[in-house]
Enzyme design. Structure first.
Site, PDB file in Angstrom:
ATOM      1  N   CYS A   7       9.491  41.829  13.059  1.00  0.00           N
ATOM      2  CA  CYS A   7      10.420  41.442  12.109  1.00  0.00           C
ATOM      3  C   CYS A   7      11.762  41.774  12.427  1.00  0.00           C
ATOM      4  O   CYS A   7      12.659  41.443  11.857  1.00  0.00           O
ATOM      5  CB  CYS A   7      10.092  41.554  10.692  1.00  0.00           C
ATOM      6  SG  CYS A   7      10.182  43.070  10.002  1.00  0.00           S
ATOM      7  N   GLU A  34      -3.328  51.680   6.241  1.00  0.00           N
ATOM      8  CA  GLU A  34      -2.142  51.462   5.750  1.00  0.00           C
ATOM      9  C   GLU A  34      -1.521  52.529   4.982  1.00  0.00           C
ATOM     10  O   GLU A  34      -2.152  53.553   4.439  1.00  0.00           O
ATOM     11  CB  GLU A  34      -2.389  50.353   4.608  1.00  0.00           C
ATOM     12  CG  GLU A  34      -1.253  49.952   3.328  1.00  0.00           C
ATOM     13  CD  GLU A  34       0.187  49.727   4.001  1.00  0.00           C
ATOM     14  OE1 GLU A  34       1.086  50.212   3.666  1.00  0.00           O
ATOM     15  OE2 GLU A  34      -0.045  48.980   5.168  1.00  0.00           O
ATOM     16  N   PHE A  56      -0.725  49.265   9.821  1.00  0.00           N
ATOM     17  CA  PHE A  56       0.143  48.805   8.723  1.00  0.00           C
ATOM     18  C   PHE A  56      -0.333  47.529   8.099  1.00  0.00           C
ATOM     19  O   PHE A  56       0.180  46.456   8.224  1.00  0.00           O
ATOM     20  CB  PHE A  56       1.625  48.502   9.520  1.00  0.00           C
ATOM     21  CG  PHE A  56       2.018  49.605  10.344  1.00  0.00           C
ATOM     22  CD1 PHE A  56       2.611  50.800   9.864  1.00  0.00           C
ATOM     23  CD2 PHE A  56       2.002  49.574  11.816  1.00  0.00           C
ATOM     24  CE1 PHE A  56       3.059  51.796  10.609  1.00  0.00           C
ATOM     25  CE2 PHE A  56       2.318  50.440  12.598  1.00  0.00           C
ATOM     26  CZ  PHE A  56       2.796  51.613  12.058  1.00  0.00           C
ATOM     27  N   ASP A 110       1.398  45.561  12.513  1.00  0.00           N
ATOM     28  CA  ASP A 110       2.528  44.479  11.816  1.00  0.00           C
ATOM     29  C   ASP A 110       3.312  45.628  11.442  1.00  0.00           C
ATOM     30  O   ASP A 110       3.367  45.836   9.933  1.00  0.00           O
ATOM     31  CB  ASP A 110       2.102  43.578  10.861  1.00  0.00           C
ATOM     32  CG  ASP A 110       2.991  43.077   9.985  1.00  0.00           C
ATOM     33  OD1 ASP A 110       4.294  42.935  10.691  1.00  0.00           O
ATOM     34  OD2 ASP A 110       2.902  41.974   9.330  1.00  0.00           O
ATOM     35  N   GLN A 146       4.323  37.750   2.681  1.00  0.00           N
ATOM     36  CA  GLN A 146       5.270  37.055   3.712  1.00  0.00           C
ATOM     37  C   GLN A 146       6.155  36.039   2.771  1.00  0.00           C
ATOM     38  O   GLN A 146       5.805  35.656   1.724  1.00  0.00           O
ATOM     39  CB  GLN A 146       4.312  36.507   4.708  1.00  0.00           C
ATOM     40  CG  GLN A 146       3.533  37.286   5.380  1.00  0.00           C
ATOM     41  CD  GLN A 146       4.508  38.032   6.609  1.00  0.00           C
ATOM     42  OE1 GLN A 146       5.767  37.701   6.684  1.00  0.00           O
ATOM     43  NE2 GLN A 146       4.207  38.679   7.541  1.00  0.00           N
TER      44      GLN A 146
END
Length: 445
Positions: A384, A314, A294, A358, A264
């Site tokens: 995002c 992931e 994710f 995410d 981040q």
């Protein structure tokens, strides 16, 4: 979308006065004239402009009435460097605009009567991850960010970057200028982990033995834990020099992130994202299963494991390996799985109490339909990209989900990018409780 209303007729020079009603997604004022739409950079809502058309494009002559939200840019590179698009806009107004982008995405997905959002804005000079552009010029190199639709601009100042990284740039620029592998353009990813700055260089040519020695000397001099290079042929990343182990702490987990790992952008924004995710969880006991999609290297995984048992997925193999190694002894089960090619199906989620996801910038399109058809009633979605959020949220709307909480985190100051955390639920009891709480907490008039 921005709308501009024509206020006067043309004067003798062909100039017209217009009023800007909003901003487009790129941060430019959006104007409409003779049934056509045009963007005018560096203009803000409610400003009255004098413009003249030169050919088919508008030319800004003068800002007749500036917006009350107009401020002086804080960086001399603004309008040259492409890292910031909105330094002429006050930070509170910028946060409100970004909040409206997320609201519009949720409205576009079919959600109305949204609760009041939670808002947070990071501080300047806290950026700990940045993707740099490199360009060879006669006798030197440029190290910085691309101007809009153009070449890189040398970063001689920056109001975004953590000063610990910015202070490395002069010596880094000098070292890179002597690398034979940089013949034209190259790129460099820098992450500031707990152990220190981590570099991943990508060049069009292979590193020579001399290049490797120069990188090793720079790494030793500045106590850089690791400096890596990406092979231009097979894109494999190898470690060129390393002085110590690479580590980063995600709340209760200590991980060793791979080169160029996702991080981040700022630490305080990460804290707010985690806080928003945890507050979006339904009531859990420690045996309840949280399925995380994710998961990366564990930014959310480790905090979530304090609330329930986490099954994390992931797709990037090195990140998945990093998470698996850091998960030992914790209530975390990690899997390497490409969710865009092999999404979890409804039967995979039959024991899941809540899903946290995410997804990457493009969203989680392949995963959304199976997720909506599962028995899961609570989802926390980190976004995002409002455009991708709108598409993914529309699937949940059709499946009966409501938005019961949402947060907007501006960790990309002066840009058009925005992070958000959305809590969706189709648990009618939970929705009723949240609606009741909102009604009782609303101010009386």
């Amino acid at each position: 979308m921005t709308v501009v209303t024509i206020m006067t007729s043309e004067d003798i020079t062909g100039a017209i006065s217009v009023k800007v009603e909003g901003l487009g997604y790129s941060g430019d004022g959006f104007v409409k004239y003779n049934e056509e739409k045009f963007f005018i950079p560096n203009t803000l809502p409610d400003e009255t402009l004098k413009i003249r058309f030169s050919g088919s494009r508008p030319e800004l002559i003068e800002i007749l009435e500036p917006s009350q939200n107009r401020v002086s840019p804080v960086c001399n590179l603004f309008n040259t460097c492409g890292g910031c698009a909105l330094q002429h806009m006050s930070l509170p107004a910028l946060l409100d605009w970004k909040t409206s982008k997320v609201a519009n995405a949720l409205n576009g997905a079919g959600f109305s009567n949204l609760p009041q959002p939670n808002q947070y804005q990071t501080s300047p000079k806290t950026r700990r991850r940045m993707d740099f552009a490199i360009q060879r010029i006669p006798g030197n190199i440029i190290l910085g960010l691309h101007r809009r639709n153009g070449d890189p601009v040398d970063m001689q100042e920056c109001q975004l970057l953590d000063e610990r990284l910015f202070n490395l740039l002069p010596d880094l620029r000098e070292m890179l200028s002597h690398l034979g592998a940089i013949t034209g353009r190259a790129s460099l990813v820098i992450n500031l982990f707990d152990s220190g700055a981590d570099f991943t260089l990508s060049t069009s040519a292979a590193l020579s033995a001399s290049d490797r020695m120069k990188i090793a000397d720079f790494t030793q001099k500045h106590h850089i834990p690791r400096f890596s290079w990406q092979d231009p042929k097979n894109h494999i990343i190898e470690t060129v020099a390393q002085t110590q182990s690479v580590r980063h702490t995600f709340q209760s987990g200590v991980a060793s992130p791979p080169p160029s790992a996702f991080l981040q952008a700022t630490p305080d924004a990460e804290e707010k994202i985690v806080e928003s995710v945890l507050s979006g969880l339904p009531a859990l006991n420690r045996k309840d299963i949280i399925t995380e999609l994710f998961a990366g290297c564990g930014t959310l995984t480790f905090p979530l494991s304090e609330k329930g048992r986490v099954i994390a997925f992931e797709g990037e193999s090195q990140a998945a390996s990093c998470l698996k190694q850091a998960s030992g002894g914790k209530r975390i089960e990690s899997h390497n799985r490409d969710l865009m090619r092999r999404p979890l199906l409804p039967h995979d989620l039959k024991s899941t109490r809540v899903v946290v996801l995410d997804p990457p910038y493009g969203g989680a399109s392949a995963q959304m339909l199976p997720l909506s058809k599962s028995t899961v009633s609570d989802i926390v979605y980190i976004s995002c990209n409002p455009t991708a959020l709108e598409k993914d949220a529309a699937v949940l709307k059709k499946a009966g989900f409501s938005v019961i909480d949402w947060s907007v985190i501006d960790q990309f100051l002066w840009s058009t990018e925005v992070e958000s955390v959305i809590t969706f639920s189709r648990d009618q009891k939970r929705i009723k409780r949240e609606n009741s709480r909102r009604t009782h907490s609303a101010p009386s008039h």
